[in-house]
Design a protein around this motif. Structure first.
Motif, PDB file in Angstrom:
ATOM      1  N   ARG A  32      51.871   2.611 -34.817  1.00  0.00           N
ATOM      2  CA  ARG A  32      50.789   3.575 -35.023  1.00  0.00           C
ATOM      3  C   ARG A  32      49.611   2.984 -35.798  1.00  0.00           C
ATOM      4  O   ARG A  32      48.530   3.591 -35.853  1.00  0.00           O
ATOM      5  CB  ARG A  32      51.306   4.808 -35.759  1.00  0.00           C
ATOM      6  N   ARG A  33      49.804   1.823 -36.405  1.00  0.00           N
ATOM      7  CA  ARG A  33      48.690   1.223 -37.149  1.00  0.00           C
ATOM      8  C   ARG A  33      47.557   0.801 -36.220  1.00  0.00           C
ATOM      9  O   ARG A  33      46.410   0.681 -36.667  1.00  0.00           O
ATOM     10  CB  ARG A  33      49.180   0.017 -37.945  1.00  0.00           C
ATOM     11  N   TYR A  34      47.867   0.559 -34.977  1.00  0.00           N
ATOM     12  CA  TYR A  34      46.814   0.119 -34.053  1.00  0.00           C
ATOM     13  C   TYR A  34      45.753   1.200 -33.836  1.00  0.00           C
ATOM     14  O   TYR A  34      44.558   0.916 -33.947  1.00  0.00           O
ATOM     15  CB  TYR A  34      47.432  -0.337 -32.735  1.00  0.00           C
ATOM     16  N   PRO A  35      46.130   2.446 -33.525  1.00  0.00           N
ATOM     17  CA  PRO A  35      45.066   3.460 -33.412  1.00  0.00           C
ATOM     18  C   PRO A  35      44.446   3.816 -34.752  1.00  0.00           C
ATOM     19  O   PRO A  35      43.264   4.193 -34.805  1.00  0.00           O
ATOM     20  CB  PRO A  35      45.799   4.668 -32.798  1.00  0.00           C
ATOM     21  N   LEU A  36      45.188   3.655 -35.835  1.00  0.00           N
ATOM     22  CA  LEU A  36      44.671   4.041 -37.143  1.00  0.00           C
ATOM     23  C   LEU A  36      43.745   2.992 -37.739  1.00  0.00           C
ATOM     24  O   LEU A  36      42.791   3.335 -38.445  1.00  0.00           O
ATOM     25  CB  LEU A  36      45.831   4.304 -38.110  1.00  0.00           C
ATOM     26  N   VAL A  37      44.006   1.728 -37.466  1.00  0.00           N
ATOM     27  CA  VAL A  37      43.255   0.649 -38.107  1.00  0.00           C
ATOM     28  C   VAL A  37      42.369  -0.104 -37.110  1.00  0.00           C
ATOM     29  O   VAL A  37      41.172  -0.313 -37.350  1.00  0.00           O
ATOM     30  CB  VAL A  37      44.215  -0.341 -38.809  1.00  0.00           C
ATOM     31  N   VAL A  38      42.953  -0.511 -35.988  1.00  0.00           N
ATOM     32  CA  VAL A  38      42.223  -1.367 -35.049  1.00  0.00           C
ATOM     33  C   VAL A  38      41.201  -0.579 -34.237  1.00  0.00           C
ATOM     34  O   VAL A  38      40.102  -1.073 -33.949  1.00  0.00           O
ATOM     35  CB  VAL A  38      43.210  -2.086 -34.107  1.00  0.00           C
ATOM     36  N   THR A  39      41.541   0.652 -33.866  1.00  0.00           N
ATOM     37  CA  THR A  39      40.634   1.441 -33.033  1.00  0.00           C
ATOM     38  C   THR A  39      39.284   1.702 -33.702  1.00  0.00           C
ATOM     39  O   THR A  39      38.238   1.527 -33.068  1.00  0.00           O
ATOM     40  CB  THR A  39      41.293   2.765 -32.621  1.00  0.00           C
ATOM     41  N   VAL A  71      32.480   1.517 -23.714  1.00  0.00           N
ATOM     42  CA  VAL A  71      32.743   2.225 -24.967  1.00  0.00           C
ATOM     43  C   VAL A  71      34.041   3.008 -24.854  1.00  0.00           C
ATOM     44  O   VAL A  71      34.902   2.965 -25.756  1.00  0.00           O
ATOM     45  CB  VAL A  71      31.572   3.158 -25.325  1.00  0.00           C
ATOM     46  N   PHE A  72      34.221   3.701 -23.751  1.00  0.00           N
ATOM     47  CA  PHE A  72      35.444   4.488 -23.568  1.00  0.00           C
ATOM     48  C   PHE A  72      36.654   3.603 -23.273  1.00  0.00           C
ATOM     49  O   PHE A  72      37.746   3.822 -23.807  1.00  0.00           O
ATOM     50  CB  PHE A  72      35.263   5.506 -22.443  1.00  0.00           C
ATOM     51  N   SER A  73      36.477   2.594 -22.418  1.00  0.00           N
ATOM     52  CA  SER A  73      37.622   1.759 -22.039  1.00  0.00           C
ATOM     53  C   SER A  73      38.111   0.901 -23.194  1.00  0.00           C
ATOM     54  O   SER A  73      39.293   0.540 -23.246  1.00  0.00           O
ATOM     55  CB  SER A  73      37.249   0.873 -20.848  1.00  0.00           C
ATOM     56  N   SER A  74      37.232   0.572 -24.142  1.00  0.00           N
ATOM     57  CA  SER A  74      37.655  -0.255 -25.274  1.00  0.00           C
ATOM     58  C   SER A  74      38.639   0.472 -26.177  1.00  0.00           C
ATOM     59  O   SER A  74      39.413  -0.170 -26.903  1.00  0.00           O
ATOM     60  CB  SER A  74      36.434  -0.704 -26.086  1.00  0.00           C
ATOM     61  N   ILE A  75      38.625   1.801 -26.138  1.00  0.00           N
ATOM     62  CA  ILE A  75      39.544   2.574 -26.987  1.00  0.00           C
ATOM     63  C   ILE A  75      40.427   3.502 -26.163  1.00  0.00           C
ATOM     64  O   ILE A  75      41.104   4.371 -26.716  1.00  0.00           O
ATOM     65  CB  ILE A  75      38.765   3.397 -28.027  1.00  0.00           C
ATOM     66  N   ALA A  76      40.427   3.327 -24.839  1.00  0.00           N
ATOM     67  CA  ALA A  76      41.198   4.235 -23.987  1.00  0.00           C
ATOM     68  C   ALA A  76      42.679   4.195 -24.317  1.00  0.00           C
ATOM     69  O   ALA A  76      43.368   5.219 -24.291  1.00  0.00           O
ATOM     70  CB  ALA A  76      40.979   3.875 -22.515  1.00  0.00           C
ATOM     71  N   CYS A  77      43.195   3.006 -24.637  1.00  0.00           N
ATOM     72  CA  CYS A  77      44.620   2.853 -24.987  1.00  0.00           C
ATOM     73  C   CYS A  77      44.855   2.985 -26.480  1.00  0.00           C
ATOM     74  O   CYS A  77      45.977   2.767 -26.947  1.00  0.00           O
ATOM     75  CB  CYS A  77      45.139   1.492 -24.528  1.00  0.00           C
ATOM     76  N   LEU A  78      43.808   3.318 -27.228  1.00  0.00           N
ATOM     77  CA  LEU A  78      43.879   3.341 -28.692  1.00  0.00           C
ATOM     78  C   LEU A  78      44.353   1.998 -29.234  1.00  0.00           C
ATOM     79  O   LEU A  78      44.998   1.934 -30.276  1.00  0.00           O
ATOM     80  CB  LEU A  78      44.791   4.480 -29.179  1.00  0.00           C
ATOM     81  N   ARG A  79      44.058   0.936 -28.482  1.00  0.00           N
ATOM     82  CA  ARG A  79      44.377  -0.454 -28.810  1.00  0.00           C
ATOM     83  C   ARG A  79      45.876  -0.749 -28.798  1.00  0.00           C
ATOM     84  O   ARG A  79      46.323  -1.783 -29.305  1.00  0.00           O
ATOM     85  CB  ARG A  79      43.768  -0.864 -30.152  1.00  0.00           C
ATOM     86  N   TYR A  80      46.654   0.146 -28.209  1.00  0.00           N
ATOM     87  CA  TYR A  80      48.092  -0.107 -28.112  1.00  0.00           C
ATOM     88  C   TYR A  80      48.389  -1.298 -27.208  1.00  0.00           C
ATOM     89  O   TYR A  80      49.470  -1.896 -27.305  1.00  0.00           O
ATOM     90  CB  TYR A  80      48.802   1.136 -27.573  1.00  0.00           C
ATOM     91  N   GLU A  81      47.464  -1.632 -26.304  1.00  0.00           N
ATOM     92  CA  GLU A  81      47.728  -2.775 -25.420  1.00  0.00           C
ATOM     93  C   GLU A  81      47.893  -4.065 -26.206  1.00  0.00           C
ATOM     94  O   GLU A  81      48.564  -5.000 -25.746  1.00  0.00           O
ATOM     95  CB  GLU A  81      46.610  -2.913 -24.383  1.00  0.00           C
ATOM     96  N   LEU A  82      47.298  -4.129 -27.415  1.00  0.00           N
ATOM     97  CA  LEU A  82      47.456  -5.317 -28.250  1.00  0.00           C
ATOM     98  C   LEU A  82      48.871  -5.441 -28.802  1.00  0.00           C
ATOM     99  O   LEU A  82      49.289  -6.536 -29.205  1.00  0.00           O
ATOM    100  CB  LEU A  82      46.451  -5.282 -29.414  1.00  0.00           C
TER     101      LEU A  82
END
Length: 299
Positions: free
Chosen positions: A215-222, A49-60
């Protein structure tokens, strides 16, 4: 065709990792009892749960920028976020850990905050390294990391058992240390490999600007990732809280085995298509009917 060749390379790594998982599962079930595996199922769910959002999905987003400096800024920023997420995961586990495990399981969670933090850092470092490998076309490195991750989940608990920790704490701590070791090793290898090419100094302002650009990755994908992860992991938390050791433990083992075929296909095909899709020189190859048919067959 390069896409098929690269897919085969990554597929070998994914297949090796899946084989290690399939071989390691019966080994660990003989070394540790059902209550230990019940605790491991809850522990891994919390870590994921934590690791899936640790990067706020910036790795994508690492594979997207045309400029290497921007991608490097995203990767470095993701690594910083990983460390902060590890600390946050440890603090959160310290606060809510006792509520996640039923007293009937007889599990001690004294070391969980440290182990969850280490697991989150290890898994997330693997994700960032794999993202950079996709961008750089390091398919052999990708394959090695894919096979090393399950190896860490097997070797760590075995070492714990041999050292005398033969209860749930040994299984969980060994898994955490295994994931942490693989993640840190993968990140170090990536840094050394990149440093040989070109030394680029990433300043704080450049890192923040690179993250802000995507910034859309933490706002939308996370948020989407949080919902999906909780959907998949709620069963583990419920069984850990209200189930007995057999239900939670066997459910965790069965779920890992059932997911192996899907992990093989997605792990082999997705990184190759991502890498080739970002390169204009491979656009015609991606549109080839052979490649399209191959992708449909894998799906």
């Amino acid at each position: 065709m390069s896409i098929v060749r690269h897919t085969l390379i990554v597929g070998v790594g994914s297949g090796a990792g899946i084989a290690l998982s399939a071989i390691g599962t019966p080994i660990l079930t003989r070394l540790y009892g059902p209550s230990s595996h019940a605790g491991l199922a809850v522990f891994l769910s919390l870590s994921l749960v934590f690791s899936s959002i640790a990067c706020l999905r910036y790795e994508l987003a690492v594979a997207l920028p045309r400029r290497r400096s921007v991608a490097l800024g995203i990767a470095v920023g993701s690594a910083v976020l990983v460390i902060l997420a590890g600390v946050a995961a440890a603090v959160t586990t310290l606060a809510i850990g006792p509520r996640l495990v039923s007293p009937d399981l007889g599990l001690s969670i004294d070391g969980w905050p440290l182990w969850v933090g280490m697991s989150v850092v290890g898994i997330s470092f693997q994700q960032v390294t794999l993202a950079w490998a996709i961008r750089s076309g390091w398919f052999r490195t990708y394959a090695i990391v894919q096979s090393a991750a399950p190896a860490g989940l097997l070797v760590g608990p075995v070492i714990s058992w041999l050292s005398g920790a033969r209860d749930a704490s040994g299984l969980i701590a060994g898994s955490a240390f295994g994931q942490f070791a693989v993640g840190v090793a993968a990140a170090v290898v990536a840094v050394i490999r990149e440093a040989r090419k070109q030394t680029t100094i990433i300043h704080l302002r450049h890192m923040v600007a690179s993250l802000h650009q995507f910034r859309r990755y933490p706002l939308v994908v996370t948020p989407y990732t949080i919902i999906g992860t909780l959907r998949d992991r709620t069963a583990y938390f419920l069984l850990g809280r209200i189930g007995n050791d057999g239900q939670a433990g066997f459910y965790g083992v069965a779920s890992r085995l059932a997911n192996l075929p899907n992990a093989l296909v997605s792990g082999a095909l997705r990184p190759v298509l991502f890498h080739h899709a970002r390169s204009e020189e491979h656009t015609s190859e991606l549109q080839s009917p052979y490649v399209i048919s191959y992708a449909v067959f894998c799906l």
